[in-house]
Motif scaffolding. Structure first.
Motif, PDB file in Angstrom:
ATOM      1  N   SER A   1     -11.674 131.141  72.230  1.00  0.00           N
ATOM      2  CA  SER A   1     -12.481 132.101  71.474  1.00  0.00           C
ATOM      3  C   SER A   1     -12.570 131.745  69.993  1.00  0.00           C
ATOM      4  O   SER A   1     -13.504 132.185  69.306  1.00  0.00           O
ATOM      5  CB  SER A   1     -11.915 133.521  71.638  1.00  0.00           C
ATOM      6  OG  SER A   1     -10.686 133.678  70.936  1.00  0.00           O
ATOM      7  N   VAL A   2     -11.626 130.948  69.481  1.00  0.00           N
ATOM      8  CA  VAL A   2     -11.715 130.531  68.081  1.00  0.00           C
ATOM      9  C   VAL A   2     -12.254 129.113  67.935  1.00  0.00           C
ATOM     10  O   VAL A   2     -12.769 128.756  66.869  1.00  0.00           O
ATOM     11  CB  VAL A   2     -10.356 130.661  67.355  1.00  0.00           C
ATOM     12  CG1 VAL A   2      -9.833 132.080  67.449  1.00  0.00           C
ATOM     13  CG2 VAL A   2      -9.333 129.687  67.879  1.00  0.00           C
ATOM     14  N   LEU A   3     -12.150 128.319  69.004  1.00  0.00           N
ATOM     15  CA  LEU A   3     -12.713 126.967  68.943  1.00  0.00           C
ATOM     16  C   LEU A   3     -14.210 126.956  69.200  1.00  0.00           C
ATOM     17  O   LEU A   3     -14.929 126.075  68.725  1.00  0.00           O
ATOM     18  CB  LEU A   3     -12.031 126.072  69.979  1.00  0.00           C
ATOM     19  CG  LEU A   3     -10.559 125.727  69.753  1.00  0.00           C
ATOM     20  CD1 LEU A   3     -10.052 124.869  70.905  1.00  0.00           C
ATOM     21  CD2 LEU A   3     -10.361 125.019  68.429  1.00  0.00           C
ATOM     22  N   ALA A   4     -14.699 127.907  69.994  1.00  0.00           N
ATOM     23  CA  ALA A   4     -16.107 127.934  70.397  1.00  0.00           C
ATOM     24  C   ALA A   4     -16.971 128.544  69.301  1.00  0.00           C
ATOM     25  O   ALA A   4     -16.480 129.146  68.347  1.00  0.00           O
ATOM     26  CB  ALA A   4     -16.259 128.717  71.697  1.00  0.00           C
ATOM     27  N   GLY A   5     -18.275 128.386  69.476  1.00  0.00           N
ATOM     28  CA  GLY A   5     -19.230 128.945  68.529  1.00  0.00           C
ATOM     29  C   GLY A   5     -20.075 127.859  67.897  1.00  0.00           C
ATOM     30  O   GLY A   5     -19.646 126.712  67.783  1.00  0.00           O
ATOM     31  N   PRO A   6     -21.280 128.183  67.484  1.00  0.00           N
ATOM     32  CA  PRO A   6     -22.223 127.170  67.008  1.00  0.00           C
ATOM     33  C   PRO A   6     -21.806 126.562  65.672  1.00  0.00           C
ATOM     34  O   PRO A   6     -21.085 127.167  64.876  1.00  0.00           O
ATOM     35  CB  PRO A   6     -23.531 127.957  66.860  1.00  0.00           C
ATOM     36  CG  PRO A   6     -23.103 129.379  66.647  1.00  0.00           C
ATOM     37  CD  PRO A   6     -21.857 129.550  67.469  1.00  0.00           C
ATOM     38  N   ASP A   7     -22.262 125.338  65.470  1.00  0.00           N
ATOM     39  CA  ASP A   7     -22.140 124.657  64.185  1.00  0.00           C
ATOM     40  C   ASP A   7     -23.439 123.898  63.967  1.00  0.00           C
ATOM     41  O   ASP A   7     -23.829 123.099  64.826  1.00  0.00           O
ATOM     42  CB  ASP A   7     -20.944 123.696  64.190  1.00  0.00           C
ATOM     43  CG  ASP A   7     -20.701 123.089  62.809  1.00  0.00           C
ATOM     44  OD1 ASP A   7     -21.546 122.265  62.369  1.00  0.00           O
ATOM     45  OD2 ASP A   7     -19.689 123.429  62.172  1.00  0.00           O
ATOM     46  N   PRO A   8     -24.122 124.126  62.866  1.00  0.00           N
ATOM     47  CA  PRO A   8     -25.444 123.518  62.676  1.00  0.00           C
ATOM     48  C   PRO A   8     -25.408 121.993  62.611  1.00  0.00           C
ATOM     49  O   PRO A   8     -26.441 121.344  62.799  1.00  0.00           O
ATOM     50  CB  PRO A   8     -25.929 124.121  61.357  1.00  0.00           C
ATOM     51  CG  PRO A   8     -24.690 124.578  60.655  1.00  0.00           C
ATOM     52  CD  PRO A   8     -23.752 125.001  61.731  1.00  0.00           C
ATOM     53  N   ARG A   9     -24.256 121.400  62.370  1.00  0.00           N
ATOM     54  CA  ARG A   9     -24.144 119.943  62.298  1.00  0.00           C
ATOM     55  C   ARG A   9     -24.048 119.302  63.673  1.00  0.00           C
ATOM     56  O   ARG A   9     -24.135 118.073  63.786  1.00  0.00           O
ATOM     57  CB  ARG A   9     -22.916 119.564  61.463  1.00  0.00           C
ATOM     58  CG  ARG A   9     -22.955 120.054  60.028  1.00  0.00           C
ATOM     59  CD  ARG A   9     -21.598 119.930  59.369  1.00  0.00           C
ATOM     60  NE  ARG A   9     -20.596 120.783  60.012  1.00  0.00           N
ATOM     61  CZ  ARG A   9     -19.337 120.931  59.572  1.00  0.00           C
ATOM     62  NH1 ARG A   9     -18.953 120.286  58.486  1.00  0.00           N
ATOM     63  NH2 ARG A   9     -18.493 121.715  60.212  1.00  0.00           N
TER      64      ARG A   9
ATOM     65  N   LEU B   1     -23.442 125.284  71.451  1.00  0.00           N
ATOM     66  CA  LEU B   1     -24.013 126.467  72.090  1.00  0.00           C
ATOM     67  C   LEU B   1     -23.959 127.646  71.131  1.00  0.00           C
ATOM     68  O   LEU B   1     -22.992 127.813  70.384  1.00  0.00           O
ATOM     69  CB  LEU B   1     -23.249 126.791  73.373  1.00  0.00           C
ATOM     70  CG  LEU B   1     -23.236 125.684  74.435  1.00  0.00           C
ATOM     71  CD1 LEU B   1     -22.431 126.123  75.656  1.00  0.00           C
ATOM     72  CD2 LEU B   1     -24.651 125.296  74.835  1.00  0.00           C
ATOM     73  N   SER B   2     -24.978 128.488  71.183  1.00  0.00           N
ATOM     74  CA  SER B   2     -25.100 129.578  70.212  1.00  0.00           C
ATOM     75  C   SER B   2     -24.435 130.870  70.662  1.00  0.00           C
ATOM     76  O   SER B   2     -24.399 131.843  69.907  1.00  0.00           O
ATOM     77  CB  SER B   2     -26.585 129.852  69.924  1.00  0.00           C
ATOM     78  OG  SER B   2     -27.255 130.226  71.117  1.00  0.00           O
ATOM     79  N   ASP B   3     -23.884 130.915  71.889  1.00  0.00           N
ATOM     80  CA  ASP B   3     -23.290 132.149  72.404  1.00  0.00           C
ATOM     81  C   ASP B   3     -22.170 132.640  71.487  1.00  0.00           C
ATOM     82  O   ASP B   3     -21.398 131.854  70.942  1.00  0.00           O
ATOM     83  CB  ASP B   3     -22.674 131.924  73.794  1.00  0.00           C
ATOM     84  CG  ASP B   3     -23.589 131.168  74.738  1.00  0.00           C
ATOM     85  OD1 ASP B   3     -24.256 130.242  74.285  1.00  0.00           O
ATOM     86  OD2 ASP B   3     -23.606 131.502  75.928  1.00  0.00           O
ATOM     87  N   ASP B   4     -22.050 133.961  71.381  1.00  0.00           N
ATOM     88  CA  ASP B   4     -20.947 134.566  70.640  1.00  0.00           C
ATOM     89  C   ASP B   4     -19.649 134.338  71.424  1.00  0.00           C
ATOM     90  O   ASP B   4     -19.538 134.755  72.581  1.00  0.00           O
ATOM     91  CB  ASP B   4     -21.204 136.065  70.480  1.00  0.00           C
ATOM     92  CG  ASP B   4     -20.133 136.758  69.661  1.00  0.00           C
ATOM     93  OD1 ASP B   4     -19.118 136.106  69.311  1.00  0.00           O
ATOM     94  OD2 ASP B   4     -20.286 137.968  69.397  1.00  0.00           O
ATOM     95  N   PRO B   5     -18.650 133.683  70.826  1.00  0.00           N
ATOM     96  CA  PRO B   5     -17.429 133.368  71.568  1.00  0.00           C
ATOM     97  C   PRO B   5     -16.449 134.521  71.686  1.00  0.00           C
ATOM     98  O   PRO B   5     -15.427 134.404  72.382  1.00  0.00           O
ATOM     99  CB  PRO B   5     -16.817 132.235  70.747  1.00  0.00           C
ATOM    100  CG  PRO B   5     -17.253 132.513  69.346  1.00  0.00           C
ATOM    101  CD  PRO B   5     -18.638 133.095  69.472  1.00  0.00           C
ATOM    102  N   ALA B   6     -16.697 135.649  71.041  1.00  0.00           N
ATOM    103  CA  ALA B   6     -15.709 136.724  70.983  1.00  0.00           C
ATOM    104  C   ALA B   6     -15.300 137.210  72.372  1.00  0.00           C
ATOM    105  O   ALA B   6     -14.126 137.504  72.624  1.00  0.00           O
ATOM    106  CB  ALA B   6     -16.253 137.880  70.154  1.00  0.00           C
ATOM    107  N   GLY B   7     -16.255 137.281  73.304  1.00  0.00           N
ATOM    108  CA  GLY B   7     -15.953 137.807  74.631  1.00  0.00           C
ATOM    109  C   GLY B   7     -15.072 136.905  75.482  1.00  0.00           C
ATOM    110  O   GLY B   7     -14.559 137.337  76.525  1.00  0.00           O
ATOM    111  N   LEU B   8     -14.888 135.667  75.061  1.00  0.00           N
ATOM    112  CA  LEU B   8     -14.086 134.741  75.866  1.00  0.00           C
ATOM    113  C   LEU B   8     -12.635 135.182  75.975  1.00  0.00           C
ATOM    114  O   LEU B   8     -11.943 134.851  76.944  1.00  0.00           O
ATOM    115  CB  LEU B   8     -14.159 133.336  75.272  1.00  0.00           C
ATOM    116  CG  LEU B   8     -15.534 132.664  75.336  1.00  0.00           C
ATOM    117  CD1 LEU B   8     -15.572 131.424  74.447  1.00  0.00           C
ATOM    118  CD2 LEU B   8     -15.872 132.286  76.779  1.00  0.00           C
ATOM    119  N   ALA B   9     -12.150 135.924  74.979  1.00  0.00           N
ATOM    120  CA  ALA B   9     -10.750 136.358  74.978  1.00  0.00           C
ATOM    121  C   ALA B   9     -10.575 137.775  75.505  1.00  0.00           C
ATOM    122  O   ALA B   9      -9.477 138.333  75.436  1.00  0.00           O
ATOM    123  CB  ALA B   9     -10.175 136.262  73.566  1.00  0.00           C
TER     124      ALA B   9
END
Length: 472
Positions: free
Chosen positions: A232-240, A245-253
């Motif tokens: 949940s803290v490693l995932a999430g978009p980075d423009p570089r 993936l653009s999904d919100d990672p908060a729900g993973l945890a």
């Protein structure tokens, strides 16, 4: 009073709650882990570079932030170890190579920076094979990492130091990478949990070939919930990162279920006849299958058509190896191990036609697995084809009497699935009568990372295999 050894075997989710509530301090937690490293790691050789002073300073700062009421991240105060192929600013990163043994990067790469931003305390670097090539952790800089469940046997690889450190209680969290099984294989060998996420779920930066989907970074932990928390803290978009993936990672945890009612499970003990598996592994996993039915799932034997997966993986890996190591191989052939020279040499001989054919097959493979997962929710398979083997053996050359043609062939239970783009979780699947761990691989359709976590967690809670810790 909680003992240091008890703290070092608790799940990271529990430790995070204890630190956040100030029931224990970050410094107390760190000292317990450093003491455990001092006691056991000279034998295991899992954490190969440490900076205890910097870790203590970071832990003290974490405690001061809590005392001041400052906002803190979900991993606040938790010790973490980083794979020695991932750049850590100000801390040596060797890639297991004599050519780079004294390299000290100036900045953290993204996976390291995100863990730091979530409050994790960097304690050191975990051992790898040279340039992370192969699923057995040994290199000419630091030597071999030993399996915590039996000294003298492999911890797997290439994230073998990370998995061994977790199993031994040296750290509560670790991270790694996976091209052909490097998060899954060591998790299976060391009875911990490793997730190869969907490509782009955990952005990799910097990366010279940012659109490649073959190699990914991801979390390892002692429980599925620990892996979910770290993801949940490693995932999430980075423009570089063009494939992030653009999904919100908060729900993973979010809390994970303990029932699997209505789940449609396919079981592929040899991936449709494409791999040879040690019968001892198949016996252990087959005995565990009724657990899924007890949890409410239906299980049938089936497998997607993985035709072309070998060619796709082999071609794209060789292409990446030549791009990554070709110049080093040509300049320092006597200082690079033979398997890397061989793989980079294959890449140097590829033509545009070879790459085009591989990408066409890659596309068909994606379409095939997407169709397969309209009929099933998850695919189960052995994580590894062999049990942990002696550290003196570079790689298995035969399985159940069947010769393996090269250093990649014994890893095909993972490499066949890497180019599908599917998330794949290795969860503890049981033990042989001799006490060696066996991993169960849980695979879902691309982007359904949460599903493999849910299924793995339910199986983990029903079996409790992961709670069987090694006697060090």
């Amino acid at each position: 009073m909680t003992s240091g050894d008890e703290l070092c075997t608790r799940p990271a989710t529990e430790l995070a709650a204890l630190v956040h509530s100030r029931a224990i301090s970050a410094r107390e937690l760190l000292e317990a882990h450093l003491a455990r490293m001092d006691r056991y790691d000279a034998v295991l050789n899992a954490v190969v570079t440490r900076d205890d002073a910097a870790a203590r300073a970071a832990a003290d700062a974490a405690d001061a932030a809590l005392a001041a009421g400052a906002p803190v991240g979900p991993l606040h105060g938790l010790p973490v170890a980083h794979k020695d192929t991932h750049a850590t600013g100000g801390m040596r990163t060797t890639w297991g190579s004599p050519l780079l043994r004294d390299t000290v990067p100036r900045a953290d790469e993204l996976v390291v920076a995100r863990l730091r931003a979530a409050g994790a305390i960097r304690v050191g670097k975990t051992n790898v094979p040279e340039f992370a090539a192969g699923s057995h952790t040994v290199n000419p800089v630091f030597g071999a990492t030993h399996n915590p469940y039996r000294h003298g046997l492999s911890a797997g690889g290439s994230s073998g130091g990370a998995a061994a450190a977790l199993a031994a209680g040296l750290v509560p969290l670790a991270e790694g990478s996976d091209m052909g099984g490097s998060l899954r294989n060591p998790a299976a060998f060391c009875n911990v949990v490793g997730l190869r996420p969907t490509p782009g779920r955990v952005p990799t930066w910097p990366a010279p070939m940012g659109r490649s989907t073959l190699s990914v970074q991801g979390p390892l932990g002692r429980t599925v919930a620990d892996v979910a928390l770290q993801l949940s803290v490693l995932a999430g978009p980075d423009p570089r990162v063009p494939i992030s993936l653009s999904d919100d990672p908060a729900g993973l945890a979010a809390p994970l279920p303990e029932r699997l009612d209505g789940l449609r499970v396919a079981w592929a003990p040899d991936l449709g006849g494409r791999v040879t598996v040690d019968p001892a592994i198949t016996t252990v996993l087959t005995a565990s299958l009724p657990v899924f039915e007890d949890l409410g799932a239906s299980v049938v034997e089936d497998c997607p058509d993985l035709s072309g997966a070998d060619e796709v993986f082999g071609t794209l890996r060789a292409w990446l190896f030549d791009a990554s190591f070709g110049d080093l191989v040509r300049r320092h052939p006597d200082q690079i191990k033979e398997t890397i020279r061989w793989n980079a040499g294959l890449g140097a001989r590829l033509t545009g036609t070879d790459l085009a054919r591989a990408e066409q097959r890659h596309t068909r493979l994606h379409e095939t697995v997407v169709e397969f997962f309209t009929r099933y929710d998850v695919l189960l398979a052995p994580t590894t084809q062999v049990l942990p083997f002696p550290v003196e053996v570079e790689y298995p050359t035969e399985i159940a009497g069947v010769p393996q043609e090269d250093y990649l062939a014994w890893m095909r239970s993972c490499t066949l699935l890497s180019p599908t783009g599917c998330p794949a979780l290795s969860v503890p699947g049981g033990f042989t009568p001799g006490g060696l761990p066996v991993g169960l691989q849980v695979v879902a359709a691309p982007r359904l990372d949460r599903r493999v976590l849910e299924v793995g967690h339910a199986f983990e809670q029903a079996t409790r295999f992961g709670e069987h810790r090694p006697i060090l």
